[in-house]
Design a protein around this motif. Sequence first.
Motif, PDB file in Angstrom:
ATOM      1  N   ILE A 189       0.861  -1.180   0.000  1.00  0.00           N
ATOM      2  CA  ILE A 189       0.000   0.000   0.000  1.00  0.00           C
ATOM      3  C   ILE A 189       0.897   1.230   0.000  1.00  0.00           C
ATOM      4  CG2 ILE A 189      -1.707   1.309   1.305  1.00  0.00           C
ATOM      5  CD1 ILE A 189      -3.003  -1.237   2.009  1.00  0.00           C
ATOM      6  N   ARG A 190       0.590   2.167  -0.875  1.00  0.00           N
ATOM      7  CA  ARG A 190       1.391   3.381  -0.997  1.00  0.00           C
ATOM      8  C   ARG A 190       0.477   4.604  -0.898  1.00  0.00           C
ATOM      9  NH1 ARG A 190       5.771   0.918  -1.559  1.00  0.00           N
ATOM     10  NH2 ARG A 190       6.613  -0.124  -3.347  1.00  0.00           N
ATOM     11  N   ILE A 191       0.992   5.630  -0.246  1.00  0.00           N
ATOM     12  CA  ILE A 191       0.302   6.918  -0.186  1.00  0.00           C
ATOM     13  C   ILE A 191       1.133   7.881  -1.026  1.00  0.00           C
ATOM     14  CG2 ILE A 191      -0.454   8.801   1.305  1.00  0.00           C
ATOM     15  CD1 ILE A 191      -0.716   6.669   3.551  1.00  0.00           C
ATOM     16  N   GLU A 192       0.520   8.383  -2.087  1.00  0.00           N
ATOM     17  CA  GLU A 192       1.222   9.215  -3.051  1.00  0.00           C
ATOM     18  C   GLU A 192       0.594  10.611  -3.082  1.00  0.00           C
ATOM     19  OE1 GLU A 192       3.860   8.166  -4.608  1.00  0.00           O
ATOM     20  OE2 GLU A 192       3.725   6.023  -4.241  1.00  0.00           O
ATOM     21  N   GLY A 197       3.315   0.865 -11.869  1.00  0.00           N
ATOM     22  CA  GLY A 197       4.314   1.571 -11.083  1.00  0.00           C
ATOM     23  C   GLY A 197       5.353   0.595 -10.577  1.00  0.00           C
ATOM     24  N   GLY A 198       6.374   1.131  -9.947  1.00  0.00           N
ATOM     25  CA  GLY A 198       7.419   0.283  -9.393  1.00  0.00           C
ATOM     26  C   GLY A 198       8.389   1.091  -8.568  1.00  0.00           C
ATOM     27  N   GLU A 199       9.314   0.389  -7.986  1.00  0.00           N
ATOM     28  CA  GLU A 199      10.352   1.027  -7.181  1.00  0.00           C
ATOM     29  C   GLU A 199      11.335   1.756  -8.092  1.00  0.00           C
ATOM     30  OE1 GLU A 199      10.566   0.950  -3.826  1.00  0.00           O
ATOM     31  OE2 GLU A 199       8.712  -0.209  -3.720  1.00  0.00           O
ATOM     32  N   GLU A 200      11.913   2.837  -7.579  1.00  0.00           N
ATOM     33  CA  GLU A 200      12.932   3.532  -8.347  1.00  0.00           C
ATOM     34  C   GLU A 200      14.117   2.594  -8.570  1.00  0.00           C
ATOM     35  OE1 GLU A 200      14.117   7.471  -7.222  1.00  0.00           O
ATOM     36  OE2 GLU A 200      12.146   7.865  -6.350  1.00  0.00           O
ATOM     37  N   VAL A 231      -8.989   8.560  -2.599  1.00  0.00           N
ATOM     38  CA  VAL A 231      -8.534   9.817  -3.187  1.00  0.00           C
ATOM     39  C   VAL A 231      -9.026  10.954  -2.289  1.00  0.00           C
ATOM     40  CG1 VAL A 231      -8.651  11.356  -5.193  1.00  0.00           C
ATOM     41  CG2 VAL A 231      -8.701   8.882  -5.531  1.00  0.00           C
ATOM     42  N   THR A 232      -8.116  11.839  -1.894  1.00  0.00           N
ATOM     43  CA  THR A 232      -8.487  13.052  -1.166  1.00  0.00           C
ATOM     44  C   THR A 232      -7.947  14.240  -1.950  1.00  0.00           C
ATOM     45  OG1 THR A 232      -6.492  13.265   0.196  1.00  0.00           O
ATOM     46  CG2 THR A 232      -8.205  11.778   1.023  1.00  0.00           C
ATOM     47  N   ASP A 233      -8.096  15.439  -1.399  1.00  0.00           N
ATOM     48  CA  ASP A 233      -7.575  16.631  -2.070  1.00  0.00           C
ATOM     49  C   ASP A 233      -6.057  16.607  -2.165  1.00  0.00           C
ATOM     50  OD1 ASP A 233     -10.089  17.635  -2.456  1.00  0.00           O
ATOM     51  OD2 ASP A 233     -10.053  18.909  -0.659  1.00  0.00           O
ATOM     52  N   ASP A 234      -5.396  15.919  -1.217  1.00  0.00           N
ATOM     53  CA  ASP A 234      -3.932  15.957  -1.137  1.00  0.00           C
ATOM     54  C   ASP A 234      -3.221  14.660  -1.500  1.00  0.00           C
ATOM     55  OD1 ASP A 234      -4.101  18.594  -0.170  1.00  0.00           O
ATOM     56  OD2 ASP A 234      -4.409  17.855   1.863  1.00  0.00           O
ATOM     57  N   ILE A 235      -3.898  13.532  -1.301  1.00  0.00           N
ATOM     58  CA  ILE A 235      -3.228  12.241  -1.497  1.00  0.00           C
ATOM     59  C   ILE A 235      -4.075  11.263  -2.309  1.00  0.00           C
ATOM     60  CG2 ILE A 235      -1.901  12.415   0.658  1.00  0.00           C
ATOM     61  CD1 ILE A 235      -3.928  10.287   1.798  1.00  0.00           C
ATOM     62  N   VAL A 236      -3.375  10.248  -2.836  1.00  0.00           N
ATOM     63  CA  VAL A 236      -4.011   9.108  -3.486  1.00  0.00           C
ATOM     64  C   VAL A 236      -3.405   7.862  -2.847  1.00  0.00           C
ATOM     65  CG1 VAL A 236      -4.296   7.833  -5.654  1.00  0.00           C
ATOM     66  CG2 VAL A 236      -4.363  10.341  -5.661  1.00  0.00           C
ATOM     67  N   VAL A 237      -4.271   6.958  -2.392  1.00  0.00           N
ATOM     68  CA  VAL A 237      -3.819   5.702  -1.805  1.00  0.00           C
ATOM     69  C   VAL A 237      -3.963   4.623  -2.873  1.00  0.00           C
ATOM     70  CG1 VAL A 237      -4.155   4.005   0.033  1.00  0.00           C
ATOM     71  CG2 VAL A 237      -4.570   6.444   0.488  1.00  0.00           C
ATOM     72  N   VAL A 238      -2.851   3.901  -3.125  1.00  0.00           N
ATOM     73  CA  VAL A 238      -2.866   2.814  -4.111  1.00  0.00           C
ATOM     74  C   VAL A 238      -2.433   1.515  -3.440  1.00  0.00           C
ATOM     75  CG1 VAL A 238      -2.504   4.314  -6.110  1.00  0.00           C
ATOM     76  CG2 VAL A 238      -0.531   3.378  -4.914  1.00  0.00           C
ATOM     77  N   ASP A 239      -2.941   0.409  -3.961  1.00  0.00           N
ATOM     78  CA  ASP A 239      -2.685  -0.910  -3.391  1.00  0.00           C
ATOM     79  C   ASP A 239      -2.140  -1.817  -4.488  1.00  0.00           C
ATOM     80  OD1 ASP A 239      -2.783  -3.429  -2.199  1.00  0.00           O
ATOM     81  OD2 ASP A 239      -4.777  -3.146  -1.343  1.00  0.00           O
TER      82      ASP A 239
END
Length: 161
Positions: free
Chosen positions: A76-79, A96-99, A112-120
Amino acid sequence: MRIEKDTVVSLQYYKLSNLDGEVMEESTTPVSYLHGGYGGMFPSVEEALQGKEAGYQLSLAMEPEETFGEYDSELIRIEPRSAFPDTVEVGMQFEGGEENSDDVMIYTVTDVTDDIVVVDGNHPLAGMALQFECTVMEVRAATHDELSHGHVHGPHGHHEH
């Protein structure tokens, strides 16, 4: 013909259900795969179908490690919201992936909020015990091309060249 390594197995249908009987995924058309560890079917399903013939009906309970794995909270990532298109919404999927890594994963937007997107990055069925049901429609010898490519060609196959 019996199902064995290097045969093409055509399933009339398949259905994945959770243990409450809720259908999670289901085919609407026949599906074919190359039998024998080519990655086109769950290994435990291949094992259960080994030696069977057309007409065989399988119902197999599988634990998460036999299907899509255990749920991993590390995926889970918060972007930042700014990293996504304005039209982003829950349910959308992104690669997506790791750098500095060539590994690419599919992430599903879960919030999804005004500031962040949570992806799984977990598969939607990760962590679930599942019931797999199918009916074998046909079994045939794989062609040389199918064996060299590692997948089925032609009707019901996933790849055509």
